[in-house]
Design a protein around this motif. Structure first.
Motif, PDB file in Angstrom:
ATOM      1  N   GLY A   1       0.838  -1.191   0.000  1.00 42.82           N
ATOM      2  CA  GLY A   1       0.000   0.000   0.000  1.00 42.82           C
ATOM      3  C   GLY A   1       0.869   1.236   0.000  1.00 42.82           C
ATOM      4  O   GLY A   1       2.089   1.159   0.167  1.00 42.82           O
ATOM      5  N   PRO A   2       0.269   2.402  -0.167  1.00 40.16           N
ATOM      6  CA  PRO A   2       1.063   3.631  -0.246  1.00 40.16           C
ATOM      7  C   PRO A   2       1.688   4.047   1.072  1.00 40.16           C
ATOM      8  O   PRO A   2       2.700   4.753   1.089  1.00 40.16           O
ATOM      9  N   SER A   3       1.095   3.636   2.194  1.00 42.90           N
ATOM     10  CA  SER A   3       1.613   4.059   3.501  1.00 42.90           C
ATOM     11  C   SER A   3       1.061   3.145   4.584  1.00 42.90           C
ATOM     12  O   SER A   3       0.254   2.240   4.318  1.00 42.90           O
ATOM     13  N   GLY A   4       1.485   3.425   5.816  1.00 41.75           N
ATOM     14  CA  GLY A   4       0.980   2.669   6.952  1.00 41.75           C
ATOM     15  C   GLY A   4      -0.492   2.868   7.208  1.00 41.75           C
ATOM     16  O   GLY A   4      -1.092   2.143   8.020  1.00 41.75           O
ATOM     17  N   ASP A   5      -1.106   3.836   6.514  1.00 41.08           N
ATOM     18  CA  ASP A   5      -2.557   4.020   6.636  1.00 41.08           C
ATOM     19  C   ASP A   5      -3.315   2.756   6.243  1.00 41.08           C
ATOM     20  O   ASP A   5      -4.453   2.551   6.666  1.00 41.08           O
TER      21      ASP A   5
ATOM     22  N   VAL B   1       3.477   3.260  15.570  1.00 36.55           N
ATOM     23  CA  VAL B   1       4.480   2.205  15.410  1.00 36.55           C
ATOM     24  C   VAL B   1       5.517   2.748  14.433  1.00 36.55           C
ATOM     25  O   VAL B   1       5.155   3.280  13.374  1.00 36.55           O
ATOM     26  N   VAL B   2       6.805   2.638  14.772  1.00 39.02           N
ATOM     27  CA  VAL B   2       7.839   3.263  13.935  1.00 39.02           C
ATOM     28  C   VAL B   2       8.977   2.286  13.629  1.00 39.02           C
ATOM     29  O   VAL B   2       9.520   1.641  14.513  1.00 39.02           O
ATOM     30  N   ASN B   3       9.293   2.174  12.349  1.00 38.88           N
ATOM     31  CA  ASN B   3      10.479   1.428  11.901  1.00 38.88           C
ATOM     32  C   ASN B   3      10.537   0.013  12.454  1.00 38.88           C
ATOM     33  O   ASN B   3      11.609  -0.479  12.824  1.00 38.88           O
TER      34      ASN B   3
ATOM     35  N   VAL C   1       5.976   3.905   9.322  1.00 35.97           N
ATOM     36  CA  VAL C   1       5.112   4.555  10.318  1.00 35.97           C
ATOM     37  C   VAL C   1       3.694   4.026  10.182  1.00 35.97           C
ATOM     38  O   VAL C   1       3.157   3.955   9.066  1.00 35.97           O
ATOM     39  N   VAL C   2       3.108   3.624  11.309  1.00 33.54           N
ATOM     40  CA  VAL C   2       1.698   3.267  11.358  1.00 33.54           C
ATOM     41  C   VAL C   2       1.064   4.072  12.484  1.00 33.54           C
ATOM     42  O   VAL C   2       1.426   3.906  13.651  1.00 33.54           O
TER      43      VAL C   2
END
Length: 310
Positions: A38-42, A82-84, A92-93
């Motif tokens: 997906g494009p991001s943690g979104d 949530v990071v890395n 990033v989530v």
């Protein structure tokens, strides 16, 4: 009855449950694979919202007072992110703010292994003990500790990242975090076949009668007493013992509870081949495999959400 929504975000699976806080009963449960593209943690945030909506739809009439989210780390608790995480596909989530806005409930974020120790302390093998370490052998390796009746979180909520204890300089395998020699790089379900390949090359083992690329196949071969698998298990046992020895001297627990798929299905042989190599500088605590069937992080997330809400 106080009902809490609990979410367990792992590198492989995403689970959600409605939990009765009076007796740790799971009233409803839903699960799905953790998004890996997906494009991001979104994409993961949206999947969590979808799981919670599915959960609430499956239990009409139930109303929750808080949401607890247990996630693979590291975490940024100030932002609620949530990071890395080496085991999650996005850097990033965002967790706390989107869930709070969507459901109008307080949201508490905690590392999944820290949630796991709370779950075992509340309703599992560690009931009655105030000095507990929880070790999850899953996609990665994580840990959580209760010391003298207090959950250890650390400055940023990341105390207990025991999968990143250095355990080896001989093979120097690279961990998912980018550093070498970490416990997780050798003994996690994801990385165990890589350790087998490195061991096999050094030991000049050419013929293998099982699927060397499968953690399950390797450990089932150990159970069947395949000589190659048994020889490798001695090397794995020594690595595991180094990690556990560090845990013992760091936390001085009464009990260490092992969880995660690798422990639940193969914990007996993992412990048997590890125990002889554990340092006895301090007394050996009781070594147990969780009997909660993978529910420890969900139960711990619920317990933590209730504590934060107070």
């Amino acid at each position: 009855m106080t009902t809490v929504i609990a979410v367990d975000l792992g590198g492989t699976n995403l689970r959600a449950a409605l939990i009765d806080s009076a007796d740790a009963t799971i009233l409803a449960h839903t699960a799905a694979p953790t998004p890996a593209s997906g494009p991001s943690g979104d994409a993961i945030t949206a999947a969590i919202i979808d799981r919670i909506e599915t959960l609430l739809a499956s239990a009409p009439g139930e109303s929750a007072t808080a949401i607890g989210v247990a996630s693979a780390g590291p975490l940024d608790l100030d932002r609620g992110w949530v990071v890395n995480s080496p085991n999650i596909a996005f850097p990033v989530v965002e967790i706390v703010e989107p869930l709070s806005e969507r459901f109008d409930l307080p949201v508490a974020l905690i590392n999944d292994a820290r949630a796991g120790v709370l779950g075992e302390w509340w309703a599992g093998a560690a009931r009655g003990s105030d000095n507990v370490v929880y070790v999850t052998l899953s996609t990665g390796i994580g840990g959580g500790a209760v010391v003298n009746g207090r959950l250890l979180l650390g400055a940023t909520g990341n105390a207990g990242e025991i999968g990143h204890i250095p355990v080896d300089t001989r093979y120097n395998l690279t961990c998912g975090c980018g550093y070498k020699g970490h416990w997780e790089a050798y003994a996690s379900a994801k990385n165990l076949p890589g350790f087998f390949a490195a061991w096999r090359k050094e030991a000049d083992v050419r013929d293998v009668a099982f699927d060397a690329g499968s953690t399950r196949a390797i450990l089932e071969a150990v159970r069947k007493e395949d000589p190659v698998a048994l020889a490798f298990m001695e090397a794995l046992g020594q690595v595991n013992a180094r990690g556990v020895s560090a845990v013992i001297v760091a936390y001085n627990p009464d009990i260490i509870v092992f969880d995660g798929p690798l422990a639940r299905y193969h914990g007996d042989i993992v412990i048997r081949h590890m125990e002889p190599y554990i340092d006895r500088y301090l007394a050996l605590p009781r070594l147990a495999v969780s009997e909660l069937g993978g529910r420890s992080p969900l139960l711990g997330a619920a317990a933590y959400a209730l504590e934060v809400r107070r």
